[in-house]
Enzyme design. Sequence first.
Site, mmCIF file in Angstrom:
data_model
loop_
_atom_site.group_PDB
_atom_site.id
_atom_site.type_symbol
_atom_site.label_atom_id
_atom_site.label_comp_id
_atom_site.label_asym_id
_atom_site.label_seq_id
_atom_site.Cartn_x
_atom_site.Cartn_y
_atom_site.Cartn_z
ATOM 1 N N ASN A 124 11.041 35.185 -20.234
ATOM 2 C CA ASN A 124 9.908 36.087 -20.032
ATOM 3 C C ASN A 124 9.641 37.012 -21.213
ATOM 4 O OD1 ASN A 124 8.054 37.899 -18.343
ATOM 5 N ND2 ASN A 124 9.753 39.289 -18.797
ATOM 6 N N SER A 138 0.408 33.050 -20.921
ATOM 7 C CA SER A 138 -0.627 34.068 -20.750
ATOM 8 C C SER A 138 -1.977 33.377 -20.620
ATOM 9 C CB SER A 138 -0.664 35.005 -21.967
ATOM 10 O OG SER A 138 -1.803 35.852 -21.940
ATOM 11 N N TYR A 166 -0.730 36.163 -30.998
ATOM 12 C CA TYR A 166 -0.258 36.176 -29.608
ATOM 13 C C TYR A 166 -0.852 35.006 -28.833
ATOM 14 C CZ TYR A 166 0.470 37.835 -24.818
ATOM 15 O OH TYR A 166 0.823 37.930 -23.492
ATOM 16 N N ALA A 184 -2.112 32.165 -29.925
ATOM 17 C CA ALA A 184 -1.594 30.884 -30.391
ATOM 18 C C ALA A 184 -0.173 30.653 -29.884
ATOM 19 C CB ALA A 184 -1.626 30.830 -31.916
ATOM 20 N N SER A 185 0.635 31.707 -29.869
ATOM 21 C CA SER A 185 2.017 31.554 -29.403
ATOM 22 C C SER A 185 2.053 31.177 -27.927
ATOM 23 C CB SER A 185 2.809 32.850 -29.635
ATOM 24 O OG SER A 185 2.399 33.896 -28.764
ATOM 25 N N LYS A 186 1.159 31.753 -27.135
ATOM 26 C CA LYS A 186 1.153 31.465 -25.699
ATOM 27 C C LYS A 186 0.562 30.088 -25.402
ATOM 28 C CE LYS A 186 3.125 35.270 -24.430
ATOM 29 N NZ LYS A 186 4.504 35.250 -23.887
ATOM 30 N N ILE A 213 -1.653 42.812 -16.860
ATOM 31 C CA ILE A 213 -0.603 43.365 -16.016
ATOM 32 C C ILE A 213 -0.045 44.612 -16.691
ATOM 33 C CG2 ILE A 213 1.571 42.873 -14.822
ATOM 34 C CD1 ILE A 213 -0.663 40.921 -14.074
#
Length: 261
Positions: free
Chosen positions: A84, A137, A150, A152-154, A183
């Site tokens: 996570n 995400s 971010y 691209a990583s997800k 969130i």
Amino acid sequence: MRFKDKTVIITGAGSGIGRAAARLFAEEGAQVVASDLSESVHETVAGLGGAVALQMDAGDEADVERLVATACERFGGLDVFFANAGISGGASGIFDSSVDLWAEVLRVNLIGPALAIKHAGPRIVERGGGTILCTASVAGLRSGAGGPAYSASKAGVINLVQTAAQQLSTSNVRVNAICPGLIETGMTQRAFDYAREMGKEDKLGRLNPLRRAGAPEEIARVALFLASDEASYVNGQAWVVDGGLSSSHPVTRQEFGKPAF
């Protein structure tokens, strides 16, 4: 007690989704190993019985190996790994982002889950099967929900769980991703605090049909389900939990009970 006598590792458990998940898994009987780079992870396990807290870097291979080894030595094996941990990388655009920023975001957000699968997978196989969960995400589904590094990583995390599910065929180890929307977590806390200071908290999450932001517990409950035997036929999937945000492309949204135009 869906996880009685089961060992569960959760990274990024110092706050937000990880902390909520640690508490829910413990309530369901799990032997929890909670980890985070922050010392706040020790607060997470306070009052959780035999839960173990470990400070570590989720994107460092030696630390991930140590985390898995700790869980197996302490509890005799591993059943669930919830990868996570993640970082946002800020709001810089493609033309403003440095190579160092890209490298760090990808190291934590994408290489971290890959290391979790690499080192946890074989140990879960030894137990006869189990689950690996990764936090992706809605930003990994399409643009508009995060910075480029971010996002691209997800997107990589979503493909990673699909690939891993295939490579773990016949092992009885399921691999899935959760794609949260907005969130309130440690990563988004600054935005939430600012909105409250400005008296605009009601604006958070207004782009989704539920017209609100989500709570960490709402993601943790989905993690609990996906890791349980109740989701025994769910594998290689990216479950979206975003209040309906990704159900539509951005448009001028219709107010309930009012004409669209």
